[in-house]
Motif scaffolding. Structure first.
Motif, PDB file in Angstrom:
ATOM      1  N   ALA A 274       0.832  -1.206   0.000  1.00 13.18           N
ATOM      2  CA  ALA A 274       0.000   0.000   0.000  1.00 13.18           C
ATOM      3  C   ALA A 274       0.866   1.255   0.000  1.00 13.18           C
ATOM      4  CB  ALA A 274      -0.935  -0.008   1.206  1.00 13.18           C
ATOM      5  N   ALA A 275       1.913   1.249   0.823  1.00 10.43           N
ATOM      6  CA  ALA A 275       2.800   2.416   0.890  1.00 10.43           C
ATOM      7  C   ALA A 275       3.477   2.658  -0.454  1.00 10.43           C
ATOM      8  CB  ALA A 275       3.829   2.226   1.993  1.00 10.43           C
ATOM      9  N   ALA A 276       3.914   1.589  -1.118  1.00 10.68           N
ATOM     10  CA  ALA A 276       4.560   1.736  -2.424  1.00 10.68           C
ATOM     11  C   ALA A 276       3.605   2.311  -3.464  1.00 10.68           C
ATOM     12  CB  ALA A 276       5.099   0.389  -2.900  1.00 10.68           C
ATOM     13  N   CYS A 277       2.315   2.040  -3.280  1.00  8.42           N
ATOM     14  CA  CYS A 277       1.302   2.584  -4.189  1.00  8.42           C
ATOM     15  C   CYS A 277       0.918   4.019  -3.846  1.00  8.42           C
ATOM     16  CB  CYS A 277       0.054   1.707  -4.167  1.00  8.42           C
ATOM     17  SG  CYS A 277       0.272   0.095  -4.951  1.00  8.42           S
ATOM     18  N   GLY A 278       1.475   4.563  -2.766  1.00 11.87           N
ATOM     19  CA  GLY A 278       1.168   5.936  -2.386  1.00 11.87           C
ATOM     20  C   GLY A 278      -0.202   6.101  -1.773  1.00 11.87           C
ATOM     21  N   VAL A 279      -0.669   5.052  -1.074  1.00 11.15           N
ATOM     22  CA  VAL A 279      -1.989   5.086  -0.431  1.00 11.15           C
ATOM     23  C   VAL A 279      -1.800   5.179   1.081  1.00 11.15           C
ATOM     24  CG1 VAL A 279      -4.196   3.888  -0.142  1.00 11.15           C
ATOM     25  CG2 VAL A 279      -2.916   3.672  -2.282  1.00 11.15           C
ATOM     26  N   PRO A 280      -2.414   6.167   1.755  1.00 12.24           N
ATOM     27  CA  PRO A 280      -2.261   6.288   3.206  1.00 12.24           C
ATOM     28  C   PRO A 280      -2.825   5.071   3.932  1.00 12.24           C
ATOM     29  CG  PRO A 280      -3.250   8.271   2.260  1.00 12.24           C
ATOM     30  CD  PRO A 280      -3.258   7.229   1.194  1.00 12.24           C
ATOM     31  N   ILE A 281      -2.125   4.649   4.991  1.00 10.42           N
ATOM     32  CA  ILE A 281      -2.476   3.429   5.719  1.00 10.42           C
ATOM     33  C   ILE A 281      -3.013   3.767   7.098  1.00 10.42           C
ATOM     34  CG2 ILE A 281      -1.623   1.238   6.632  1.00 10.42           C
ATOM     35  CD1 ILE A 281       0.759   1.605   4.589  1.00 10.42           C
ATOM     36  N   ASN A 326       5.460  10.158   2.436  1.00 12.38           N
ATOM     37  CA  ASN A 326       6.489   9.830   3.438  1.00 12.38           C
ATOM     38  C   ASN A 326       6.656   8.318   3.589  1.00 12.38           C
ATOM     39  OD1 ASN A 326       6.881  12.542   3.937  1.00 12.38           O
ATOM     40  ND2 ASN A 326       5.526  12.599   5.722  1.00 12.38           N
ATOM     41  N   ALA A 327       5.520   7.611   3.633  1.00 16.79           N
ATOM     42  CA  ALA A 327       5.575   6.153   3.760  1.00 16.79           C
ATOM     43  C   ALA A 327       6.180   5.519   2.516  1.00 16.79           C
ATOM     44  CB  ALA A 327       4.175   5.597   4.010  1.00 16.79           C
ATOM     45  N   ARG A 328       5.818   6.024   1.361  1.00 21.64           N
ATOM     46  CA  ARG A 328       6.360   5.487   0.105  1.00 21.64           C
ATOM     47  C   ARG A 328       7.886   5.670   0.057  1.00 21.64           C
ATOM     48  NH1 ARG A 328       6.032   4.132  -5.238  1.00 21.64           N
ATOM     49  NH2 ARG A 328       7.198   5.436  -6.694  1.00 21.64           N
TER      50      ARG A 328
END
Length: 356
Positions: A274-281, A326-328
């Protein structure tokens, strides 16, 4: 190196998280010049759902039972530089002992289910590993880090326990500017011990927002569950469709199994994908999650539907996008398949060349 892996499955992602883990790692290892054979038990439920029967990055050999495995592939085990046996391999104890007796190279156990394994060992449930076998493997590769690694060495006698988390292939998981069709989504096979939290975070949120759309992809959910009418359910989603799935969500939910919460330091592949896809978790909490992602900067932690509603209502668009970016960035540095392949090489070299 010539690497042989005996794993649960790489050809089918149906009802298991092992296939995506192996695919990501082995693709990266192959790109780094290693020759890889993957040996997989040919079982009907995976045979009916094979979404990658012939990977380009490794050679797959199917075997019908332990006798055929030994008869047809002893030469591979004997000639390999590294042999890795995975968790949940059918007749895993017998397979492991055969590898220990036959392999001339490094012998490793890759536990993609470490918290579950430790829970089973406490109950003397030796489905695929025993304390005696742990001590015989040269290397124990664990999906859990932290104090679990010391525990494996001190209590069960592993000569060397190292973390090897799941990872993500950035060629397959990335922001694709797909329109956000769903307010919230979740990807995961049904698990009884996860359902209470999933109901709080996803199901209740769907009931609280009747005019919004929600999505859940995962197999084995019981028919008796009371589904919100605005929660779309997909029984099985092949990995090739995961990127679009994540990108269709404004936020994605992560829910953790009880054993993984108990032992901590056990990130799910959902987090990295999900993070690699740029989606907030939005995730539940477990010990060590803040070692993976910075809370409130790279990930959001929720206990119930009220927390989820607060995030939905109070976080503005620029904050939401910053959280995702940031996660990505963190994942692309530390948790790609390329990074994990290098980590595995380092663990192997520690065993093979301890003085260097």
């Amino acid at each position: 190196m010539n690497i042989v892996i005996i794993g649960l499955s790489i050809t089918s992602s149906w009802g298991n998280g092992h296939a995506t883990t192996y695919r990501s790692l082995l693709k990266a290892l192959s790109a780094r010049g290693h020759e890889i054979h993957f040996l997989e038990r040919d079982v009907p439920y995976y045979a009916q759902h094979r979404d990658l029967p012939n990977p380009s990055f490794c050679k797959v050999n199917l075997y019908k039972d332990l006798e055929e495995l030994k008869k047809g592939h002893t030469h591979l085990i004997e000639s390999a530089d590294v042999v890795i046996v995975g968790s949940y391999v059918p007749e895993g104890v017998a397979v492991g002992n055969w590898v220990i007796d036959s392999a001339k190279g490094l012998k490793a156990f890759y536990d993609i289910d470490t918290p579950v394994t430790l829970g089973k060992l406490e109950k003397k449930d030796y489905e695929y590993i025993t304390p005696e076998l742990i001590a015989k493997y040269d290397l124990y590769l664990s999906f859990s880090g932290g104090t679990v690694l010391e525990f494996l060495e001190e209590k069960y006698g592993s000569p060397r326990a190292k973390d090897l988390f799941c990872s993500v292939d950035p060629d397959l998981y990335y922001p694709n500017q797909k329109e956000e069709e769903y307010l919230l989504g979740y990807l995961g096979t049904y698990s009884k011990d996860r359902q209470s939290t999933l109901s709080k975070l996803l199901f209740e949120t769907a009931w609280n927002y009747p005019n919004e759309k929600f999505i859940l992809a995962g197999s084995q959910f019981p028919d008796k569950l009371h589904w919100p009418t605005n929660l779309n359910h997909i029984d099985h989603l092949p990995p090739a469709e995961h990127c679009n799935f994540y990108n269709s969500q404004r936020y994605t939910i992560n829910v953790t199994r009880a054993d993984m919460i108990k032992f901590g330091h056990s990130p799910s592949v959902r987090l990295f994908e999900a993070a690699a896809c740029g989606v907030p978790i939005i995730s539940d909490f477990w010990e060590g999650i803040d070692d993976i992602f910075s809370i409130e900067k790279e990930i959001l932690i929720a206990k119930d539907a009220k927390d989820v509603a607060c995030f939905i209502e109070e976080i503005n668009e620029s904050e939401r996008l910053a959280l995702a970016e940031n996660a990505r960035e963190k994942v692309l540095i530390h948790h790609t398949s390329q990074a994990r392949a290098k980590q595995l090489e380092a663990h192997i070299n520690e065993v093979l060349q301890p003085s260097q």
